[in-house]
Structures are given as C-alpha cells and as structure tokens.
Write a protein that holds these residues in place. Structure first.
Motif, PDB file in Angstrom:
ATOM      1  N   LEU A 207       0.881  -1.248  -0.004  1.00  0.00           N
ATOM      2  CA  LEU A 207      -0.157   0.104   0.211  1.00  0.00           C
ATOM      3  C   LEU A 207       0.919   1.119  -0.076  1.00  0.00           C
ATOM      4  CD1 LEU A 207      -2.819   1.615   0.600  1.00  0.00           C
ATOM      5  CD2 LEU A 207      -2.282   1.010   3.012  1.00  0.00           C
ATOM      6  N   PRO A 227      -1.391  -0.500  -4.932  1.00  0.00           N
ATOM      7  CA  PRO A 227      -2.586  -0.015  -4.396  1.00  0.00           C
ATOM      8  C   PRO A 227      -2.409   1.240  -3.758  1.00  0.00           C
ATOM      9  CG  PRO A 227      -2.610  -2.371  -3.867  1.00  0.00           C
ATOM     10  CD  PRO A 227      -1.356  -2.092  -4.449  1.00  0.00           C
ATOM     11  N   VAL A 228      -3.248   2.164  -3.794  1.00  0.00           N
ATOM     12  CA  VAL A 228      -2.905   3.839  -3.221  1.00  0.00           C
ATOM     13  C   VAL A 228      -4.200   4.075  -2.472  1.00  0.00           C
ATOM     14  CG1 VAL A 228      -2.761   6.198  -3.799  1.00  0.00           C
ATOM     15  CG2 VAL A 228      -1.301   4.416  -5.053  1.00  0.00           C
ATOM     16  N   ILE A 229      -4.050   4.802  -1.280  1.00  0.00           N
ATOM     17  CA  ILE A 229      -5.159   5.491  -0.834  1.00  0.00           C
ATOM     18  C   ILE A 229      -4.857   6.981  -0.853  1.00  0.00           C
ATOM     19  CG2 ILE A 229      -6.350   5.995   1.471  1.00  0.00           C
ATOM     20  CD1 ILE A 229      -5.967   3.258   2.149  1.00  0.00           C
ATOM     21  N   GLU A 230      -5.809   7.723  -1.645  1.00  0.00           N
ATOM     22  CA  GLU A 230      -5.769   9.076  -1.775  1.00  0.00           C
ATOM     23  C   GLU A 230      -6.110   9.783  -0.774  1.00  0.00           C
ATOM     24  OE1 GLU A 230      -7.313  11.499  -5.119  1.00  0.00           O
ATOM     25  OE2 GLU A 230      -7.955   9.307  -5.672  1.00  0.00           O
ATOM     26  N   ALA A 372     -19.862  12.114  -0.258  1.00  0.00           N
ATOM     27  CA  ALA A 372     -18.588  12.535   0.239  1.00  0.00           C
ATOM     28  C   ALA A 372     -18.161  11.595   1.497  1.00  0.00           C
ATOM     29  CB  ALA A 372     -18.600  14.057   0.414  1.00  0.00           C
ATOM     30  N   ALA A 373     -16.930  11.875   1.779  1.00  0.00           N
ATOM     31  CA  ALA A 373     -16.365  10.988   2.868  1.00  0.00           C
ATOM     32  C   ALA A 373     -17.207  11.252   4.265  1.00  0.00           C
ATOM     33  CB  ALA A 373     -14.988  11.190   3.021  1.00  0.00           C
ATOM     34  N   GLN A 400     -10.965   8.698  -1.155  1.00  0.00           N
ATOM     35  CA  GLN A 400     -11.591   7.836  -2.345  1.00  0.00           C
ATOM     36  C   GLN A 400     -12.432   6.697  -1.548  1.00  0.00           C
ATOM     37  OE1 GLN A 400      -7.702   5.751  -3.370  1.00  0.00           O
ATOM     38  NE2 GLN A 400      -8.364   3.988  -1.927  1.00  0.00           N
ATOM     39  N   LYS A 401     -13.138   6.147  -2.339  1.00  0.00           N
ATOM     40  CA  LYS A 401     -14.240   5.085  -2.045  1.00  0.00           C
ATOM     41  C   LYS A 401     -13.471   3.619  -1.492  1.00  0.00           C
ATOM     42  CE  LYS A 401     -17.600   7.704  -4.457  1.00  0.00           C
ATOM     43  NZ  LYS A 401     -18.809   7.431  -5.529  1.00  0.00           N
ATOM     44  N   LEU A 402     -12.599   3.277  -1.952  1.00  0.00           N
ATOM     45  CA  LEU A 402     -12.026   1.925  -1.814  1.00  0.00           C
ATOM     46  C   LEU A 402     -11.445   2.015  -0.396  1.00  0.00           C
ATOM     47  CD1 LEU A 402     -12.401  -0.235  -3.816  1.00  0.00           C
ATOM     48  CD2 LEU A 402      -9.814  -0.127  -4.630  1.00  0.00           C
ATOM     49  N   HIS A 403     -11.562   0.710   0.354  1.00  0.00           N
ATOM     50  CA  HIS A 403     -11.053   0.512   1.398  1.00  0.00           C
ATOM     51  C   HIS A 403     -11.290   1.548   2.720  1.00  0.00           C
ATOM     52  CE1 HIS A 403      -7.823  -1.612   3.873  1.00  0.00           C
ATOM     53  NE2 HIS A 403      -7.424  -0.308   4.360  1.00  0.00           N
ATOM     54  N   ARG A 405     -12.395   5.624   3.746  1.00  0.00           N
ATOM     55  CA  ARG A 405     -13.210   6.840   3.447  1.00  0.00           C
ATOM     56  C   ARG A 405     -13.304   7.621   4.707  1.00  0.00           C
ATOM     57  NH1 ARG A 405     -18.675   7.770   0.258  1.00  0.00           N
ATOM     58  NH2 ARG A 405     -18.208   9.392  -1.073  1.00  0.00           N
ATOM     59  N   GLU A 412      -7.632   1.089   9.655  1.00  0.00           N
ATOM     60  CA  GLU A 412      -7.325   1.232   7.939  1.00  0.00           C
ATOM     61  C   GLU A 412      -6.076   0.765   7.503  1.00  0.00           C
ATOM     62  OE1 GLU A 412      -8.965   3.619  10.128  1.00  0.00           O
ATOM     63  OE2 GLU A 412     -11.114   3.233   9.377  1.00  0.00           O
ATOM     64  N   THR A 415      -5.594  -5.145   6.975  1.00  0.00           N
ATOM     65  CA  THR A 415      -6.628  -6.034   6.197  1.00  0.00           C
ATOM     66  C   THR A 415      -6.965  -6.999   6.749  1.00  0.00           C
ATOM     67  OG1 THR A 415      -6.639  -7.114   3.655  1.00  0.00           O
ATOM     68  CG2 THR A 415      -4.665  -7.219   5.102  1.00  0.00           C
TER      69      THR A 415
ATOM     70  N   LYS B 401      -4.736  -6.722  -0.869  1.00  0.00           N
ATOM     71  CA  LYS B 401      -5.276  -6.689   0.616  1.00  0.00           C
ATOM     72  C   LYS B 401      -6.097  -5.304   0.840  1.00  0.00           C
ATOM     73  CE  LYS B 401      -0.713  -8.547   1.978  1.00  0.00           C
ATOM     74  NZ  LYS B 401       0.583  -8.464   2.833  1.00  0.00           N
ATOM     75  N   LEU B 402      -6.303  -4.460  -0.267  1.00  0.00           N
ATOM     76  CA  LEU B 402      -6.853  -3.223  -0.100  1.00  0.00           C
ATOM     77  C   LEU B 402      -8.271  -3.432  -0.374  1.00  0.00           C
ATOM     78  CD1 LEU B 402      -5.639  -0.503   0.655  1.00  0.00           C
ATOM     79  CD2 LEU B 402      -6.007   0.151  -1.896  1.00  0.00           C
ATOM     80  N   HIS B 403      -9.434  -3.063   0.528  1.00  0.00           N
ATOM     81  CA  HIS B 403     -10.789  -2.876   0.476  1.00  0.00           C
ATOM     82  C   HIS B 403     -11.308  -4.271   0.681  1.00  0.00           C
ATOM     83  CE1 HIS B 403     -14.744  -1.420  -0.408  1.00  0.00           C
ATOM     84  NE2 HIS B 403     -14.921  -2.242  -1.359  1.00  0.00           N
ATOM     85  N   THR B 415     -19.230   1.329  -0.329  1.00  0.00           N
ATOM     86  CA  THR B 415     -18.236   2.054   0.438  1.00  0.00           C
ATOM     87  C   THR B 415     -19.135   2.530   1.642  1.00  0.00           C
ATOM     88  OG1 THR B 415     -16.642   3.944   0.417  1.00  0.00           O
ATOM     89  CG2 THR B 415     -18.384   4.263  -0.862  1.00  0.00           C
TER      90      THR B 415
END
Lengths: 427, 427
Positions: A207, A227-230, A372-373, A400-403, A405, A412, A415, B401-403, B415
C-alpha cells in the motif's frame, strides 16, 4: 510520457522493501503488549535525542532559508525542543490505542462443519510519500508499528536531515528492544526516482499513501502500480438552507472557513438559498470581512459583501473547483435545495460537505444525495478529523471510496484474512 | 510504452460513464423493496427473451468455431435455454440477499454532542472487464443493482452478440420498471481502447474489477488510474505436515487438485513434510495418477510417483510460481514446518493456502504466519468461494489487501459515508 527510473535506484528501493517485508513478518506476530512497550521505548529514545534532532533540523532550516522556502513551510518544518517532545508524546498516545490486529470481523460455522472467521491482520509493508513535515515521519512509524506494519518513508527533501536523525533514533531503539530495525525505513537517496520506485514496487509494497498537495497525489495515482489510498484534497462546501438559523449559519460558515484555512477540511465554497440570503449574508460577510477573507462571489452576493466591507471579486468557473487553502471562498446564491445538491455533486472533491438547516427533509435529502467522505448537518466542516472523531490518531483523510473513506487511523492500516478450520472436509 | 487511446473512444466511454453516474444517483436512493422488485422483473425479462438470447449466442458460437476457439472456451461461451434460465435465476437469488446499503457500520456521540455514524453506501459507478462468459454480464448487472451501483461492462469480444442481447433485455426491463436504463451499460465498441478508456476514466468511474487471466489483470493494474480490485490468480499450496492423518491428506490433496482444475482455488503446489512422505505420498500419487495429473516433482517425490504410475517430470523454479489451471501440480518434500512456511511465503499469490496437520502448534503457526486471503486447516482449497462461505453470490475473489480480500459479494461493492449531525457545533 514518463522517463525510466534509474536501475540502481530501483535496486536500492527493492532491497529496502525486501528487508521491510522480513521485518513485517516479525511485527505481525507481536502481541499488543510487546508493541506498546516498543512504542514507549521509541518515545523515550526520541526525547533523549532532542538535542541531536533539533540540531539536524537546524541544518534543514538553514538550507530552507537559503533556498527561499516560505515562512509557512519553514514553520511546518521546524522542530524545537517542545515540538520534539510533542512528537515523542504522539508515540505514547498511540500506545494507549486499541490494537486492531487479531480482531475477528465476522465468522460462522458452515453447514459442513467448517469454522470460518475473518481476522484483522497487518497490511505488511506500507509506503508513505509526504512533504516536509517531520512529525509525519514519527507518526507514520508509530502507527505502522502499532498496526504491525513495516513502513517505508519518503519524506520531502527539505526535511532530509531531520528525517534521517529521527529514523536513526527509531531504528536504534527498535534494535535495543530486540526488534528488527527494518520495521522503519527511510528512502533518503534517489530523489524523485526513489518515490517512483516505491510506488511501482508491486508485490514488495502492499500500500502507498501519499500525503500532500493535489499534484503529489495526482502523480502517485497516475504512476503507482501498488494500491494507493488518496488523501486530503478538500473542496468543502457549506450550504445554508432557506430554513437555516442565521446565527448558526454565520458561526458555522466563519468557523469552517477561517479556523484554519490551510487544511483540507476548511470550507472553500459557500452556497446560500435565495430565501436565506437577506437574513444570513450580512452577518456572514461581516465575519468574513473581519477575518480578511476574499469572497469570490456571484452578482447576488456582491451587495452584501460590499456593504459589510468584505473584499469581493467575481467568481470564475475555476473558483468552483479550487481548494484555496487560504483566506478565499467562492460564494453563490442558489434557488433551492436541488440547485445546491446539484452544484455540490458537480464540484465536490469527496471530502466534507455541510448543510445548515432547520428543515428535517432538507437534512435527510442532503445527507442521502451528497456523495462525500463526510456529510455534516449543522456543524463546522472542521470536524472531519481523526482526532475529533475520537480515533486518537490519524494517518490522513481518505477521499477515495476504496478501503477507507474519511479519517484513517489504525484499523485502516490493516487488512483481513479468512481462517478456515475443518476436519478433513472436501467438496 | 502505451499508445494513446483513440479520442473518439475516450469521448464515448466518458459519455457512457456520465450517464451511468446520473443513473447511480437514482439507484443509491432506492429501497431494498424497489431493488428486489426490479431484480425479479429483470429475471422474468431474461426468461422471456430466451429464444433471442440463444439465437444471439449462436452467432457468437459460429464466429468462435470459425476462429478456432478451444472447446473449453466455447463451452464457457455457450448459453442454451437451461443456462439462460440459470442466469435469470441468479438474479432471483440476488433478490433474496440482504441489502448492504444503509447498514450503520459504527457510530457514537462525541463529547461535544455531535452524533457521528458511518453508513454503508454504494460505490457509484463500477466497471467490470472480463472474458467471454455471458453469465458474468447478468451477475454483474444484478449485483450492481442490488448494491445500488451503476455498472459499465466490458465483456470479451467473443461474446459480443450474446452480451448485446442480454444487456438490451436488462435495459428495456429497467425502463419498464420506471428505472434509468443507464444503470447497466455495455461497452460494445472501441476494442481494447474502450477497456483502456474505462480504466482511466478517473473521477467518472469509482472502481474497476478485472476478472480473467493473469495477463488481463496485469494490464488493468498497470494501466488503470481508477482504483482496482485484483481478482483470481491462485497459486494455492497444500502443505502436509509431519503429523497429518494419511487418509485425510490424500483426500484433501486430491480434491484440491482434481475437483475442478481450471479454477483459481484449485491447488497448484504440494509440500510434504519429510516425516510424512512415506506415509502419505504413495496414496497421494496413486490418486493423482488415477486422475491423470502430471507431477512436477523434486527428486524425493520421484520414486513415489513412479511406483504409483503417476507421470513425473522434474520441477523447475518456474513451476513453483505457476498457476497451472490444468492437471499438473508441483510437488516438493520439505524438511520441516519452517521450510514449508518459507516456501509458501515466497511463492504464494495470496489466494488460498492449506495445511493438513494433527498438530495444534503447527496449525496455529501456519495460520498466523502465512499471508493469504484464506488460510485453511484440514480442508480442501476448493472451499475459498463466495457460495461456499454462504455469501449467496460472488463477484470474484480478491487477492489484494486493499478494501476486499477473499470472496467478494455485495458488501464489497459498497463504500461508507460519515454522517455527522449537530446543532451548531464549531471548533
């Protein structure tokens, strides 16, 4: 479009990542007690190294002043003795938080007798790419340790001496605790290529979390194969409904915009229902004027701004999408709730959106239809924050919405794994 | 490295995505009752269109035969009347599942009186890129509808006539229910560029799920700027511990390898503790020989294979990382549990790993130290499956592993959103 990454930088980053992976296997097996003891030892080590850290920070500050860094950036970069102590205390605070690892999220016994359970486990190796804020270095290491992850840190080059000193202290303290120092790694060489090698170290890094401005985040999202979390871009709106209490509206708009304008949960756009304009805008404009805010407004807002003595400029289409991070706000009068929701849907960055209203239906529609989050009713946008939400720590705010928010903390950074126990079942 | 995407294809895909976004706003507000009624209407429409769907499928099959598609692929592509009915029934099955949307995941009242709650909401617009399996078209549309998401489908070109017929039926049925047909979209033109435009439609598409072989998934992961959930590559190991019951070991190895060799949860690698080899390998090899499995083994396995009449070839380093998806298995004798865990850690694809053991400590160490979506004790690898886990439906098996990790169903297509309610709070 992008140039190849220097092979020796790739080799170096991959080697760091492989060592981090080995360390992560040890971290994943530690008990909460062992991790908390290590965190307290790390905190003491940071405190004990205050003089050395402040000295290293002085080198960064000298270089920063010589290269003409802004006062704002120099302030973020500065670590005096008090701030070093605060950084150490943040580690002690993390030790008090519950350990997410090992939590059974759900489970059942299947008809065939198989017992299945979904258990929270560490991610493994987490990369952080961020700007010149040395406190993030220690926070990320501490949150990584508590959640059982090895971290690979790529901080802004303006903080390179401070980061090297801090990570040196943390690694020595880990070793003194009998832990693998490769739990905390700093990429100090290789420039931009090191960051690029980190975000493409697929299979070696689980990540990547970028923390910083919009352009850093865009680069990471575009180039990363990990994989990224913005995090963090917030074009937050406050919509004042026709039914809003005028005093509450003034208070919430003012706090959302001016409490700390440089952060992602500050308001950047104001929408006011036509029915509320005459009741609300005189007070709002007076407060914004007093705080020195420039209003980028439509024609309907102009008279209120000028009467209150607020600086007013005509709003542009770009303003509607701008995260000012400064004493600026776009402002429009809208005809009704539908127009407000449509505007927010078109221009939201997915961070925080707020409505001020006394109307139950309006509140229900706004919270249901705005995506929105965080969607707030009758509260300042400044509340979207891990600390305010009671998480005790924050690694960033996911837009973002994945994983994940919204505000991200320890859970967070984990996993899950399905553990299935049988006695010989086959299909 | 990659050539630019044809601009007219980008425009087309973006236009589809914008229409899907509008539809998704309607979907997000539907109640479970409305969604289930729509699913049942869609199922009836698919049943009613059986003749047309089978005819369209015939066109695809003719083209497929002419272009020399393998029997295996032709079989996956085929929809006769029974299979059309099964596809419709899958929609009815989805209607019986609980609706994840609206679930309150957690919440609290803060010290300042703010009420915060984290609520499950749809993703918005979900892209699916998959191969020539027409049942996936209807499953994805149904799971999307139930979870409140609009879907954009990019199926394999070999199934283009069937997919067009099915999506036409679904869109007409949505419209007849008073719903926006843009809830279900098919990208039927633009070739590979359409898939690329979909996975780079950042901000317009919230999530892309590739379902297919390793090369499809690698392409999506490398090129996508939209968040991706990887699915399905499984280099699953079965480790037979020294303490394993021989009959159980034979049963689990055989079932894991031969029950359905072409799927991702089939075993591809066998590891046997040296202490168990003489007890277990004669029976294992006899069963593998009977099933026609080729053993890619180390020297320690050779004698057992040859005695049992199993086809044996020397294992290569590549074999250790190969997802055969065929009647092949790599096989090695290992010295102890540590060697087994190390081997699995190095070669796992993160899907499913199994241990057969009577030793509690070995089971605990294997489940703790092996990092995969599912870790099984004394059960066939074939159990890692949404249906087997009781989810009622499956959109794929996540190996990231993400989400989402492991079998994904309805909740993984959602989400969350923080809803915060106050009465004027500011910071």
């Amino acid at each position: 479009m992008s140039t190849p990454i220097a092979p020796e930088v790739v080799d170096h980053v991959h080697e760091v990542a492989r060592r981090a992976r080995r360390a992560s296997r040890q971290l994943a097996q530690l008990t909460r007690g062992e991790k908390d003891a290590a965190l307290l030892a790390l905190a003491d080590a940071v405190d004990a190294a205050t003089a050395a850290v402040v000295a290293a920070n002085g080198e960064d500050l000298d270089r920063g002043r010589a290269s003409g860094l802004s006062e704002n950036l120099l302030d973020r970069l500065t670590l005096d003795a008090d701030r070093v102590h605060a950084v150490a205390d943040a580690l002690r605070q993390i030790a008090t938080l519950p350990d997410p690892v090992g939590e059974v999220v759900r489970g059942s016994t299947l008809a065939n007798g198989l017992q299945i359970r979904q258990v929270r486990v560490p991610m493994g190796v987490v990369g952080m790419i961020y700007e010149a804020r040395p406190n993030v270095t220690v926070d990320a290491a501490g949150l990584g340790l508590k959640s059982g992850n090895a971290v690979i840190l790529r901080g802004g080059s303006a903080a390179s001496s401070t980061n090297a000193a801090l990570v040196g202290v943390l690694r020595s303290a880990l070793e003194a605790q009998g832990l693998d120092p490769d739990a905390v790694n700093l990429l100090s060489e290789g420039g931009h290529d090191a960051a690029r090698a980190l975000m493409t170290a697929r299979g070696l890094v689980d990540l990547v979390i970028p923390r910083g401005g919009a352009s850093l985040i865009r680069t990471v999202v575009t180039e990363s194969t990990v994989p990224v979390i913005e995090t963090g871009v917030g074009n937050c709106h406050v919509y004042v409904d026709g039914s809003a209490d005028a005093d509450m509206a003034v208070r919430i708009v003012t706090n959302s915009k001016t409490h700390r304008p440089s952060v992602c949960n500050a308001a950047e756009s104001l929408l006011v229902h036509r029915d509320a304009a005459a009741r609300v805008l005189p007070g709002v404009m007076a407060e914004l004027a007093a705080a020195g805010v420039t209003v980028h407004g439509d024609e309907d807002t102009r008279g209120y701004a000028e009467t209150a003595g607020a600086r007013w400029v005509p709003v542009t289409p770009e303003d509607d999408d701008t995260e000012f991070l400064s004493l600026d706000i776009s402002a429009r009068v809208v005809d009704d709730l539908d127009a407000a929701i449509t505007h927010v849907q078109e221009h939201t960055s997915g961070h925080t959106e707020a409505i001020v209203t006394a109307d139950r239906d309006a509140a229900r529609r706004f919270t249901a239809e705005v995506d929105a989050a965080a969607v707030l009713v009758n509260a300042s946008t400044r509340f979207t924050d891990g600390g305010e939400f009671g998480f005790g720590a924050e690694i960033g705010i996911s837009t973002q919405k994945l994983h994940a928010r919204g505000p991200m903390a320890l859970p967070e950074l984990t996993t899950t794994k399905w553990v299935v126990e049988g006695d010989g079942q086959v299909r």
